[in-house]
Design an enzyme around this catalytic site. Structure first.
Site, PDB file in Angstrom:
ATOM      1  N   ASP A  53     -40.633   1.331 -34.298  1.00 51.21           N
ATOM      2  CA  ASP A  53     -39.459   1.390 -35.649  1.00 51.21           C
ATOM      3  C   ASP A  53     -37.847   1.704 -34.850  1.00 51.21           C
ATOM      4  OD1 ASP A  53     -41.224   1.517 -37.366  1.00 51.21           O
ATOM      5  OD2 ASP A  53     -41.658   3.820 -37.703  1.00 51.21           O
ATOM      6  N   TYR A  81     -47.579   8.730 -27.282  1.00 56.69           N
ATOM      7  CA  TYR A  81     -46.282   9.293 -27.840  1.00 56.69           C
ATOM      8  C   TYR A  81     -45.686  10.469 -27.545  1.00 56.69           C
ATOM      9  CZ  TYR A  81     -46.768   4.851 -30.618  1.00 56.69           C
ATOM     10  OH  TYR A  81     -47.062   3.558 -30.990  1.00 56.69           O
ATOM     11  N   LEU A 206     -39.086  10.241 -31.815  1.00 52.64           N
ATOM     12  CA  LEU A 206     -40.164   9.606 -31.522  1.00 52.64           C
ATOM     13  C   LEU A 206     -40.046   8.769 -30.066  1.00 52.64           C
ATOM     14  CD1 LEU A 206     -43.316   9.239 -31.992  1.00 52.64           C
ATOM     15  CD2 LEU A 206     -42.529   7.182 -33.365  1.00 52.64           C
TER      16      LEU A 206
END
Length: 311
Positions: A53, A81, A206
Site C-alpha cells: 500500500d 513485516y 507498516l
C-alpha cells in the site's frame, strides 16, 4: 540457500535480467515505484512480486526481463513485516488515512493483557478481508464500493501467521513483528488483535522487511539507484540479483549437457529415486535454465524455462 545461483545475464538490448530489491518509500504506489525502476534500468519488461500500500514502506522485489517468468513463485511466498498500531481508534480504512469510525477505551490494557491474545493468532487463522482492499466482488474492486459507502459481505479466508511478537508497548501505541503467508491483511490483523484484547486499533506505520528468499540482502532506495545510474550503467547493474534468486529456496538439480538439452526439448529426464517430489531449480553446465518438477518415481519434467539458455 544461495548455492548454485547463476551469474546475471546481460543482454545487449532491453535491460538486464534479474531482481532489484527496492526500498519503497511511504506515499508511492507499488506500480509507480515499479515503473520508476523499470525506466532507470531501461527494461522492456518488469513486474513486482506483491504490492505494498502507499502507506507502507520497505521491500519490493522488482523482477526485470526474464526474471518476470519466475515472479509468480514469489507472489505466494511468506512475508515479514514490522507494524505499528494505535489503540483506542478504529478507522474506515484500518490505517491513518481513513476517518475514525469507532473509539474504544484502551487505558485498562496492560502489556501482559495484549501479549496474552497473541498465541490465538499464530498458525492458521481466518480473516475477513477489509472493504478497502483490491479484492474483486461482482467484477469490481472492493475499495471502489467502499468509497461509495457500500459494505458487502466478504467470506473469511484462511491465512497463516508464522510468527507474531510484540516488539514495543508504549500505549496507546504498540509495534509487532509479523511473519505471514500470502494474502494476509496486516490492517485486519491489528484490528482483530485489539478487539480480542478488549479495545480497537488502526495501523499507523507498516514496513516490509522480508519476502520469500529475500531478507538479509541490501535494499536500495530510488534515490540510491538514481545516484548509481548517474555514476555509470555498470555501477547500477551491480545491484541486480541473478534470476534464480527468485527460486533460491527450492532444491537444486544439475544436469549433464545432454540431459539438459533433452529437458529443454520437453522430454522427461530420469533422476533416480533420491530426493522428494516437487519443484526444483535446474542447472546445466552453463548455468540456470529454469524450473522442473520431480515426480514420485524420480522423473524430471520441465515446468518453466528461461527464454534463452545454454547447455
Amino acid at each position: 540457500m544461495n548455492e548454485g545461483l547463476a551469474a546475471r545475464p546481460r543482454p545487449a538490448n532491453g535491460g538486464p535480467d534479474g531482481v532489484v530489491l527496492l526500498d519503497k518509500p511511504v506515499g508511492l504506489s507499488s506500480n509507480i515505484a515499479l515503473q520508476k525502476v523499470r525506466r532507470l534500468f531501461g527494461s522492456r519488461k518488469a513486474g513486482h512480486t506483491g504490492s505494498l500500500d502507499p502507506l507502507a514502506s520497505g521491500l519490493l522485489p522488482v523482477c526485470l526481463g526474464q526474471a518476470t517468468r519466475f515472479s509468480g513463485y514469489l507472489l505466494g511466498a511468506a512475508k515479514g513485516y514490522r507494524v505499528t498500531g494505535r489503540l483506542g481508534e478504529r478507522t474506515a480504512t484500518g490505517d491513518v488515512e481513513g476517518d475514525v469510525v469507532e473509539r474504544c477505551a484502551w487505558e485498562q490494557l496492560s502489556r501482559d493483557d495484549f501479549v496474552a491474545v497473541l498465541p490465538g493468532f499464530r498458525g492458521p487463522i481466518l480473516q475477513v478481508p477489509p472493504m478497502y482492499s483490491a479484492l474483486k466482488q461482482g467484477g469490481e474492486r472492493l475499495y471502489k464500493k467502499a468509497r461509495r459507502g457500500e459494505v458487502v459481505e466478504r467470506p473469511a479466508r484462511e491465512v497463516e501467521i508464522h510468527g507474531l511478537e510484540l516488539e514495543a508497548w508504549t500505549p496507546p501505541s504498540f509495534s509487532l513483528d509479523v511473519r505471514c503467508s500470502k494474502g494476509t491483511y496486516i490492517r485486519t490483523l491489528v484490528e482483530d488483535l485489539a478487539r480480542a484484547a478488549g479495545s480497537c486499533a488502526h495501523v499507523t506505520a507498516l514496513r516490509r522487511y522480508a519476502a520469500g528468499p529475500y531478507e538479509h540482502e541490501s535494499m536500495y532506495t530510488l534515490e540510491a539507484l538514481e545516484a548509481l545510474a548517474a555514476e555509470s550503467p555498470e555501477r547500477l547493474a551491480e545491484v541486480v540479483l541473478p534470476i534464480d534468486s527468485t527460486v533460491a529456496g527450492l532444491p537444486m538439480v544439475t544436469l549433464p549437457a545432454e540431459a539438459a538439452h533433452r529437458l529443454m526439448q520437453g522430454q522427461p529426464v530420469a533422476l533416480g529415486p533420491e530426493g522428494d517430489a516437487g519443484l526444483v531449480r535446474v542447472y546445466s553446465p552453463a548455468g540456470f535454465i529454469g524450473l522442473g518438477e520431480r515426480g514420485a518415481t524420480g522423473e524430471l519434467r520441465v515446468k518453466r524455462l528461461l527464454g534463452t539458455c545454454k547447455v
